[in-house]
Structures are given as C-alpha cells and as structure tokens.
Write a protein that holds these residues in place. Structure first.
Motif, PDB file in Angstrom:
ATOM      1  N   ALA A 160       0.877  -1.176   0.000  1.00  0.00           N
ATOM      2  CA  ALA A 160       0.000   0.000   0.000  1.00  0.00           C
ATOM      3  C   ALA A 160       0.909   1.219   0.000  1.00  0.00           C
ATOM      4  O   ALA A 160       1.610   1.488   0.981  1.00  0.00           O
ATOM      5  CB  ALA A 160      -0.910  -0.007   1.225  1.00  0.00           C
ATOM      6  N   PHE A 161       0.938   1.939  -1.117  1.00  0.00           N
ATOM      7  CA  PHE A 161       1.889   3.030  -1.291  1.00  0.00           C
ATOM      8  C   PHE A 161       1.435   4.320  -0.596  1.00  0.00           C
ATOM      9  O   PHE A 161       0.236   4.544  -0.392  1.00  0.00           O
ATOM     10  CB  PHE A 161       2.056   3.350  -2.776  1.00  0.00           C
ATOM     11  N   ASP A 162       2.417   5.162  -0.264  1.00  0.00           N
ATOM     12  CA  ASP A 162       2.115   6.552   0.039  1.00  0.00           C
ATOM     13  C   ASP A 162       2.002   7.290  -1.309  1.00  0.00           C
ATOM     14  O   ASP A 162       2.075   6.646  -2.370  1.00  0.00           O
ATOM     15  CB  ASP A 162       3.176   7.160   0.972  1.00  0.00           C
ATOM     16  N   PRO A 163       1.814   8.607  -1.333  1.00  0.00           N
ATOM     17  CA  PRO A 163       1.642   9.281  -2.628  1.00  0.00           C
ATOM     18  C   PRO A 163       2.848   9.215  -3.571  1.00  0.00           C
ATOM     19  O   PRO A 163       2.729   9.590  -4.732  1.00  0.00           O
ATOM     20  CB  PRO A 163       1.349  10.732  -2.223  1.00  0.00           C
ATOM     21  N   TYR A 164       3.994   8.729  -3.084  1.00  0.00           N
ATOM     22  CA  TYR A 164       5.216   8.757  -3.874  1.00  0.00           C
ATOM     23  C   TYR A 164       5.690   7.344  -4.204  1.00  0.00           C
ATOM     24  O   TYR A 164       6.788   6.916  -3.842  1.00  0.00           O
ATOM     25  CB  TYR A 164       6.301   9.542  -3.131  1.00  0.00           C
ATOM     26  N   ALA A 165       4.843   6.615  -4.920  1.00  0.00           N
ATOM     27  CA  ALA A 165       5.162   5.227  -5.263  1.00  0.00           C
ATOM     28  C   ALA A 165       6.428   5.108  -6.107  1.00  0.00           C
ATOM     29  O   ALA A 165       7.116   4.081  -6.068  1.00  0.00           O
ATOM     30  CB  ALA A 165       3.981   4.597  -5.994  1.00  0.00           C
ATOM     31  N   SER A 166       6.764   6.148  -6.868  1.00  0.00           N
ATOM     32  CA  SER A 166       7.940   6.100  -7.739  1.00  0.00           C
ATOM     33  C   SER A 166       9.243   5.960  -6.953  1.00  0.00           C
ATOM     34  O   SER A 166      10.279   5.583  -7.519  1.00  0.00           O
ATOM     35  CB  SER A 166       8.008   7.353  -8.613  1.00  0.00           C
ATOM     36  N   GLU A 167       9.215   6.254  -5.661  1.00  0.00           N
ATOM     37  CA  GLU A 167      10.420   6.161  -4.839  1.00  0.00           C
ATOM     38  C   GLU A 167      10.691   4.740  -4.334  1.00  0.00           C
ATOM     39  O   GLU A 167      11.763   4.464  -3.806  1.00  0.00           O
ATOM     40  CB  GLU A 167      10.298   7.109  -3.640  1.00  0.00           C
ATOM     41  N   ILE A 168       9.706   3.845  -4.501  1.00  0.00           N
ATOM     42  CA  ILE A 168       9.779   2.513  -3.905  1.00  0.00           C
ATOM     43  C   ILE A 168      10.261   1.478  -4.908  1.00  0.00           C
ATOM     44  O   ILE A 168       9.851   1.458  -6.059  1.00  0.00           O
ATOM     45  CB  ILE A 168       8.398   2.095  -3.363  1.00  0.00           C
ATOM     46  N   SER A 169      11.154   0.608  -4.444  1.00  0.00           N
ATOM     47  CA  SER A 169      11.575  -0.554  -5.209  1.00  0.00           C
ATOM     48  C   SER A 169      11.845  -1.701  -4.239  1.00  0.00           C
ATOM     49  O   SER A 169      11.987  -1.489  -3.027  1.00  0.00           O
ATOM     50  CB  SER A 169      12.827  -0.261  -6.040  1.00  0.00           C
ATOM     51  N   TRP A 170      11.910  -2.925  -4.765  1.00  0.00           N
ATOM     52  CA  TRP A 170      12.150  -4.080  -3.893  1.00  0.00           C
ATOM     53  C   TRP A 170      12.888  -5.185  -4.643  1.00  0.00           C
ATOM     54  O   TRP A 170      12.912  -5.221  -5.872  1.00  0.00           O
ATOM     55  CB  TRP A 170      10.845  -4.626  -3.312  1.00  0.00           C
ATOM     56  N   LEU A 171      13.506  -6.073  -3.876  1.00  0.00           N
ATOM     57  CA  LEU A 171      14.206  -7.244  -4.394  1.00  0.00           C
ATOM     58  C   LEU A 171      13.855  -8.454  -3.545  1.00  0.00           C
ATOM     59  O   LEU A 171      13.654  -8.341  -2.325  1.00  0.00           O
ATOM     60  CB  LEU A 171      15.730  -7.049  -4.341  1.00  0.00           C
TER      61      LEU A 171
END
Length: 248
Positions: A160-171
């Motif tokens: 569940a993202f905050d308004p800045y989903a572009s900042e999130i990544s995962w491995l």
C-alpha cells in the motif's frame, strides 16, 4: 522536505477522495467531471497458468459515463512492462464497452509456459490508457503479474503506497544471494500493488528500498502465505531494509 511535499499533496488528494474508490469498490458513478473518465477497476491482478492447457484472465475497464453506442477502450501496453510478448496476448476485441453499459472485460490470454521464469517469480504486464484520454487518479494503470502455476509455496506480496510510489523498489533474493524477483518502476499516485511468488523450501531475503529515504509513510507492505500467515511486514524503514524469512 518530503513532509512539506506531502502537506501540499494532501490538500489536493482530499478533493479527489470524493471520486476515488478502494481497489474492490466499483461505485465510481458519483464522479462528476467535465468529461468522460476511464479507469481500471483494480490496480493489480495475478495471472498464473500451466503447460497443460491454455488459460485467460480478465481485467475490468470502465467509463464514468453511459453511451448509446459501443466504445473501444484505448488500452495500450506500458514501456514499464517486463513480460515479453510471447508470455501473453491481449484480445483487443474484448476492449469494448457495449452501448448502455459502463464496463468492458479485457481478456488476457496465456502465452508460452516455457517463456515464464522457472523460479516461480512473476513478470509484469502493465496496461495503461492512451495518452489522449482522461483517466481517474489512482486508476490509470493495471499491473498483471504473469507467472507459472505453482507446485510449491505461494507467497503474496502486498504494498500500500504513500503518494510517492515512484520512490519505492524491492528485491527478493534466495539463499545464494541471487535476485529471483524485483520491482518494475511505479508511478506516483498508484494506490497499491500485489504480486505472487512460487517459492521452493529454503531461506530468502526481501529487501525494500526508498530513494527518498523515509520508507512508505503512510503505507505498508507485507509478504503472506495464502493461509494468511505473515512472513514479512513493515512501513517506515528509511532508505532500505532487509527481511530474512524461511519457507519450510
């Protein structure tokens, strides 16, 4: 500071709450805007199939208005898609909202089973609308996670993202420190993301990253077994955080 950015954004998003809805809420007809608006009814789905037989899944696409003629929905594949074209096909004949209705069922057909990752990870088919059409905020794209049918342990990733989903990544890494799954770029305004992994018994590490450095705030993420057991969960974590877990 990001907190200052968020306070500005909050005033804008408050006005949009009147016309937005949850991932499973299709009661969007209260929307009143200057023009027709399109939307994906959900932001993400999972499509898995086996080598045994062809399969398909459906993605619901809607309009906020009713028309007395059939309407072709301008769905296109985003450059952020990681699935190759031999993994799926899109039946564009189903991308039509019939006259007098508001929803089309876009049919996605299975492709080559052999082309799918053999480690149980998923490839993403990212669907968006043509750039000349207006879409409801937070409903501008749909991510179909395409993967092999699972004979091992299914694990669901929910963000569940905050308004800045572009900042999130995962491995997601295995015991050999090999990356077996990773994120595609997310767009700001995306409300949530879901995908599923098929994992053999062993040790794994799930890594969340935030390029800004404050994690998901507000928001959350988790890895869960299909029986609801939580393997990993979190929210505020700074720039990066690693979560080891074991599949028995």
């Amino acid at each position: 500071m990001k907190n200052f950015r968020f306070s500005i954004f909050f005033g804008l998003i408050a006005s949009l709450l009147l016309v937005s809805c949850s991932d499973n809420d299709d009661n969007y007809k209260s929307f009143s805007g200057p023009q027709e608006a399109l939307l994906f009814n959900k932001s993400a789905s999972i499509f898995e199939f086996t080598a045994a037989a062809p399969a398909f899944t459906e993605v619901l696409v809607s309009s906020t208005t009713v028309s007395n003629v059939d309407r072709v929905v301008p769905v296109v594949v985003s450059p952020f898609t990681t699935a190759t074209t031999n993994m799926y096909s899109i039946d564009m004949s189903t991308a039509v909202i019939p006259a007098g209705q508001t929803t089309a069922k876009l049919k996605i057909n299975s492709g080559s089973f052999a082309a799918l990752p053999s480690d149980g990870s998923a490839k993403q088919l990212v669907l968006v609308f043509g750039s000349s059409f207006y879409a409801l905020p937070n409903r501008t794209n749909h991510v179909v996670s395409i993967q092999r049918g699972c004979a091992n342990t299914k694990v669901n990733l929910n963000i569940a993202f905050d308004p800045y989903a572009s900042e999130i990544s995962w491995l997601l890494k295995n015991a050999s420190n090999t990356t077996i799954a990773s994120s595609s770029p997310y767009a700001d305004g995306l409300g949530s993301f879901t995908t599923q992994f098929c994992l053999v018994p062993g040790n794994y590490t799930f890594i969340m990253n935030d390029s800004y450095g404050d994690g998901i705030a507000p928001g959350s993420y988790n890895l869960k077994l299909t029986n609801g057991t939580t393997l990993v969960s979190g929210s505020v974590f700074g720039s990066t955080i690693s979560h080891p877990f074991t599949i028995n």
